[in-house]
Design a protein around this motif. Sequence first.
Motif, PDB file in Angstrom:
ATOM      1  N   ASN A 123       0.806  -1.224   0.000  1.00 45.95           N
ATOM      2  CA  ASN A 123       0.000   0.000   0.000  1.00 45.95           C
ATOM      3  C   ASN A 123       0.836   1.270   0.000  1.00 45.95           C
ATOM      4  O   ASN A 123       0.350   2.340  -0.392  1.00 45.95           O
ATOM      5  CB  ASN A 123      -0.968  -0.013   1.192  1.00 45.95           C
ATOM      6  N   LEU A 124       2.097   1.180   0.413  1.00 48.51           N
ATOM      7  CA  LEU A 124       2.997   2.331   0.260  1.00 48.51           C
ATOM      8  C   LEU A 124       3.204   2.619  -1.229  1.00 48.51           C
ATOM      9  O   LEU A 124       3.257   3.789  -1.642  1.00 48.51           O
ATOM     10  CB  LEU A 124       4.344   2.064   0.935  1.00 48.51           C
ATOM     11  N   ILE A 125       3.296   1.560  -2.028  1.00 51.60           N
ATOM     12  CA  ILE A 125       3.423   1.750  -3.478  1.00 51.60           C
ATOM     13  C   ILE A 125       2.190   2.463  -4.019  1.00 51.60           C
ATOM     14  O   ILE A 125       2.296   3.427  -4.793  1.00 51.60           O
ATOM     15  CB  ILE A 125       3.627   0.390  -4.180  1.00 51.60           C
ATOM     16  N   SER A 126       0.990   2.019  -3.595  1.00 56.26           N
ATOM     17  CA  SER A 126      -0.245   2.651  -4.056  1.00 56.26           C
ATOM     18  C   SER A 126      -0.320   4.109  -3.631  1.00 56.26           C
ATOM     19  O   SER A 126      -0.685   4.989  -4.420  1.00 56.26           O
ATOM     20  CB  SER A 126      -1.457   1.892  -3.511  1.00 56.26           C
ATOM     21  N   ALA A 127       0.023   4.369  -2.367  1.00 60.04           N
ATOM     22  CA  ALA A 127      -0.023   5.748  -1.863  1.00 60.04           C
ATOM     23  C   ALA A 127       0.947   6.644  -2.626  1.00 60.04           C
ATOM     24  O   ALA A 127       0.642   7.820  -2.914  1.00 60.04           O
ATOM     25  CB  ALA A 127       0.306   5.758  -0.370  1.00 60.04           C
ATOM     26  N   THR A 128       2.112   6.107  -2.973  1.00 60.85           N
ATOM     27  CA  THR A 128       3.112   6.885  -3.701  1.00 60.85           C
ATOM     28  C   THR A 128       2.649   7.179  -5.123  1.00 60.85           C
ATOM     29  O   THR A 128       2.853   8.288  -5.647  1.00 60.85           O
ATOM     30  CB  THR A 128       4.461   6.146  -3.714  1.00 60.85           C
ATOM     31  N   ILE A 129       2.028   6.188  -5.764  1.00 61.30           N
ATOM     32  CA  ILE A 129       1.484   6.408  -7.114  1.00 61.30           C
ATOM     33  C   ILE A 129       0.504   7.573  -7.112  1.00 61.30           C
ATOM     34  O   ILE A 129       0.579   8.497  -7.934  1.00 61.30           O
ATOM     35  CB  ILE A 129       0.784   5.124  -7.631  1.00 61.30           C
ATOM     36  N   ASP A 142      -0.600   8.306 -15.947  1.00 56.18           N
ATOM     37  CA  ASP A 142      -1.991   8.332 -16.406  1.00 56.18           C
ATOM     38  C   ASP A 142      -2.841   7.683 -15.331  1.00 56.18           C
ATOM     39  O   ASP A 142      -2.735   6.477 -15.085  1.00 56.18           O
ATOM     40  CB  ASP A 142      -2.114   7.565 -17.724  1.00 56.18           C
ATOM     41  N   HIS A 143      -3.713   8.476 -14.666  1.00 53.23           N
ATOM     42  CA  HIS A 143      -4.473   7.935 -13.529  1.00 53.23           C
ATOM     43  C   HIS A 143      -5.481   6.873 -13.953  1.00 53.23           C
ATOM     44  O   HIS A 143      -6.001   6.135 -13.102  1.00 53.23           O
ATOM     45  CB  HIS A 143      -5.177   9.070 -12.765  1.00 53.23           C
ATOM     46  N   ASN A 144      -5.736   6.768 -15.226  1.00 54.31           N
ATOM     47  CA  ASN A 144      -6.624   5.713 -15.730  1.00 54.31           C
ATOM     48  C   ASN A 144      -5.867   4.438 -16.110  1.00 54.31           C
ATOM     49  O   ASN A 144      -6.485   3.456 -16.542  1.00 54.31           O
ATOM     50  CB  ASN A 144      -7.391   6.211 -16.957  1.00 54.31           C
ATOM     51  N   LYS A 145      -4.522   4.473 -15.960  1.00 49.43           N
ATOM     52  CA  LYS A 145      -3.722   3.298 -16.329  1.00 49.43           C
ATOM     53  C   LYS A 145      -2.793   2.887 -15.188  1.00 49.43           C
ATOM     54  O   LYS A 145      -1.618   2.593 -15.386  1.00 49.43           O
ATOM     55  CB  LYS A 145      -2.934   3.580 -17.600  1.00 49.43           C
ATOM     56  N   VAL A 146      -3.367   2.865 -13.976  1.00 45.87           N
ATOM     57  CA  VAL A 146      -2.640   2.348 -12.815  1.00 45.87           C
ATOM     58  C   VAL A 146      -2.971   0.862 -12.702  1.00 45.87           C
ATOM     59  O   VAL A 146      -4.141   0.486 -12.601  1.00 45.87           O
ATOM     60  CB  VAL A 146      -3.050   3.091 -11.524  1.00 45.87           C
ATOM     61  N   VAL A 147      -1.957   0.000 -12.733  1.00 45.81           N
ATOM     62  CA  VAL A 147      -2.198  -1.452 -12.692  1.00 45.81           C
ATOM     63  C   VAL A 147      -1.960  -2.040 -11.300  1.00 45.81           C
ATOM     64  O   VAL A 147      -2.356  -3.174 -11.033  1.00 45.81           O
ATOM     65  CB  VAL A 147      -1.323  -2.188 -13.723  1.00 45.81           C
ATOM     66  N   TRP A 148      -1.308  -1.292 -10.437  1.00 52.31           N
ATOM     67  CA  TRP A 148      -1.034  -1.774  -9.079  1.00 52.31           C
ATOM     68  C   TRP A 148      -2.297  -1.653  -8.226  1.00 52.31           C
ATOM     69  O   TRP A 148      -2.997  -0.647  -8.305  1.00 52.31           O
ATOM     70  CB  TRP A 148       0.094  -0.969  -8.454  1.00 52.31           C
ATOM     71  N   LYS A 149      -2.578  -2.671  -7.402  1.00 54.51           N
ATOM     72  CA  LYS A 149      -3.792  -2.674  -6.570  1.00 54.51           C
ATOM     73  C   LYS A 149      -3.437  -2.624  -5.086  1.00 54.51           C
ATOM     74  O   LYS A 149      -2.426  -3.167  -4.655  1.00 54.51           O
ATOM     75  CB  LYS A 149      -4.608  -3.942  -6.844  1.00 54.51           C
ATOM     76  N   ARG A 150      -4.295  -1.969  -4.327  1.00 57.46           N
ATOM     77  CA  ARG A 150      -4.159  -1.972  -2.875  1.00 57.46           C
ATOM     78  C   ARG A 150      -4.587  -3.328  -2.311  1.00 57.46           C
ATOM     79  O   ARG A 150      -5.221  -4.135  -3.008  1.00 57.46           O
ATOM     80  CB  ARG A 150      -5.008  -0.856  -2.253  1.00 57.46           C
ATOM     81  N   CYS A 151      -4.253  -3.587  -1.028  1.00 56.01           N
ATOM     82  CA  CYS A 151      -4.638  -4.857  -0.428  1.00 56.01           C
ATOM     83  C   CYS A 151      -4.941  -4.689   1.059  1.00 56.01           C
ATOM     84  O   CYS A 151      -4.572  -3.687   1.679  1.00 56.01           O
ATOM     85  CB  CYS A 151      -3.548  -5.913  -0.627  1.00 56.01           C
ATOM     86  N   ILE A 152      -5.608  -5.698   1.611  1.00 55.17           N
ATOM     87  CA  ILE A 152      -5.908  -5.753   3.039  1.00 55.17           C
ATOM     88  C   ILE A 152      -6.058  -7.223   3.405  1.00 55.17           C
ATOM     89  O   ILE A 152      -6.521  -8.031   2.584  1.00 55.17           O
ATOM     90  CB  ILE A 152      -7.185  -4.945   3.376  1.00 55.17           C
ATOM     91  N   ASP A 153      -5.666  -7.597   4.616  1.00 59.50           N
ATOM     92  CA  ASP A 153      -5.701  -9.009   5.017  1.00 59.50           C
ATOM     93  C   ASP A 153      -7.033  -9.356   5.695  1.00 59.50           C
ATOM     94  O   ASP A 153      -7.066  -9.925   6.796  1.00 59.50           O
ATOM     95  CB  ASP A 153      -4.528  -9.327   5.951  1.00 59.50           C
ATOM     96  N   LEU A 154      -8.111  -9.006   5.045  1.00 53.48           N
ATOM     97  CA  LEU A 154      -9.463  -9.314   5.529  1.00 53.48           C
ATOM     98  C   LEU A 154     -10.369  -9.580   4.342  1.00 53.48           C
ATOM     99  O   LEU A 154     -10.086  -9.130   3.229  1.00 53.48           O
ATOM    100  CB  LEU A 154     -10.031  -8.148   6.351  1.00 53.48           C
ATOM    101  N   ASN A 155     -11.454 -10.288   4.574  1.00 52.34           N
ATOM    102  CA  ASN A 155     -12.486 -10.461   3.549  1.00 52.34           C
ATOM    103  C   ASN A 155     -13.397  -9.240   3.574  1.00 52.34           C
ATOM    104  O   ASN A 155     -14.184  -9.070   4.503  1.00 52.34           O
ATOM    105  CB  ASN A 155     -13.330 -11.718   3.831  1.00 52.34           C
ATOM    106  N   ASP A 156     -13.294  -8.384   2.563  1.00 57.37           N
ATOM    107  CA  ASP A 156     -14.074  -7.147   2.542  1.00 57.37           C
ATOM    108  C   ASP A 156     -14.560  -6.878   1.121  1.00 57.37           C
ATOM    109  O   ASP A 156     -13.910  -6.175   0.345  1.00 57.37           O
ATOM    110  CB  ASP A 156     -13.233  -5.986   3.063  1.00 57.37           C
TER     111      ASP A 156
END
Length: 520
Positions: A123-129, A142-156
């Motif tokens: 998520n540091l990568i996502s925040a930096t992007i 290009d904010h429409n071409k971000v391929v990196w996804k955030r994550c969390i260790d829960l079912n949400d």
Amino acid sequence: MENIKKILQNFKIQESDYSIYGENIAKINITKNDLSKKGKLILMTSINPTPAGEGKTTTAIGLSDGLNLIGKKAILALREPSMGPVFGRKGTATGGGESEVLPVDDINLHFTGDIHAITAANNLISATIDSEIYWKSNLNIDHNKVVWKRCIDLNDRALRDIEIKISKTISRKEHFTITAASNIMTILSLSIDENDLRWRLENALVAYSKDGKEIFVKDLKIVGALMIILKDAIKPNIVKTKYNTPSLIHCGPFANIATGTNSIISTKLGLSLGDYCVVESGFGSDLGFEKFMNVINYHNDLIPDCVVLVVTIRALNLHNDFENNFKHLEQHLKHVSLYNLNLVVAINFISGDDNEQLKKLKHWLEENNYNYEMNEAYTNGAEGAKKLAIKVDEIANKKFSFKRLINDNDSIEEKIKKVVNNFYYLTNFTFSDKATEKLEDIKKTAYKNYPVCMVKSFASIDGNDAKLENYNLEIKDLEVNTGAKFIVVYTNQVMSMPGLNKEPNSKDMDLINNIVVGLK
């Protein structure tokens, strides 16, 4: 139970080479240990599982205990459980009954913080992007071409597809995955040392600029910060079973999306320390085993000396094997024979199994010259896996002539075809227009020789869960995971962010007198 320090001393690991996390958990410093292979690798797989699972973990634990019981020096290597399934429906991933790794509560919850570190790094990568976009940096993302996804260790499930606001004028779509399905989890699990981890982080693709240029993590200038976050997470965790077998638990990538096996570092550490290292691959042989052989071993020499394929009577009934002469089981056994590997079938006994069906299964295995043995570790611990351990010890020491299925010079289409033909038993498959376009784009890049990592349902061998007539396997999409060094090939729609079921396990959990209760 022996103290973890005593177990480490038995394996001649010096105190300066590990850090203690309480009485029963330690982290091993890989830079101070020789990771060259000495022992034999035992790889656990299974047929397609029932929703309750086939007991691969229970069998792996029992086999490791059994091998130590008969005088062998065995080490277990497992994936780390994700808290999402623990609080959701699937439950714990530490075995059960007399075949468990301990401490169950710690391993299934926060453990040593590795998954939290992986989540933070991802998520540091996502925040930096998004910060680079906000400040309109010279990366020109290009904010429409971000391929990196955030994550969390829960079912949400609410986080699967969302929209985030970067500034007053810029918003973009975002997608969360569960941490076990994140890119950092895969990158860490496939890294062979700190230098390799740094290279993979540097070269992980995260977005595209407005003029179509690839943007990598190294362009964000945060690789050093990521290495700091992951400095302890790269070190394998070691615990023990009820019968004091040392157990390495490190990394937990999903098998239907990524590789589905513990880290390469922990496997190599186990092989360097013991006569045997028992490793579990995720789901059935059509997923975890296939990826261990065709993705993990594409760049590494981790050829199993013996494959143990776990079956249960309940799973054989689910797949109608007693009515169709064990067709489903035979398909999984053929997966192993593709590589000329040594093989043992482990019949994981469950209380209430039908004796006549057990006799029928044993007769079929004998008639077709398959080595097999019963596993009763759940009820009888190490003693219940003694016969299985003797059989595995015998078969693992037989010579075999390994052959690869996929070669370096195979095209992307040829690699996919070999998996579809030999693992899914399908003659034909098609590419969607989107997948065809992506395929042609990848062929023009330096990534065209990467192995393919198939995304498929775990419930059926060919992905035809609905049992449709005239079923056609369609390749829906392709994408390159540059940090993991593989091409992701999407067939079935597989969720990378599970949701909580109506009555999740979390509703039955509590802390009473400082004791965790309700873990299932």
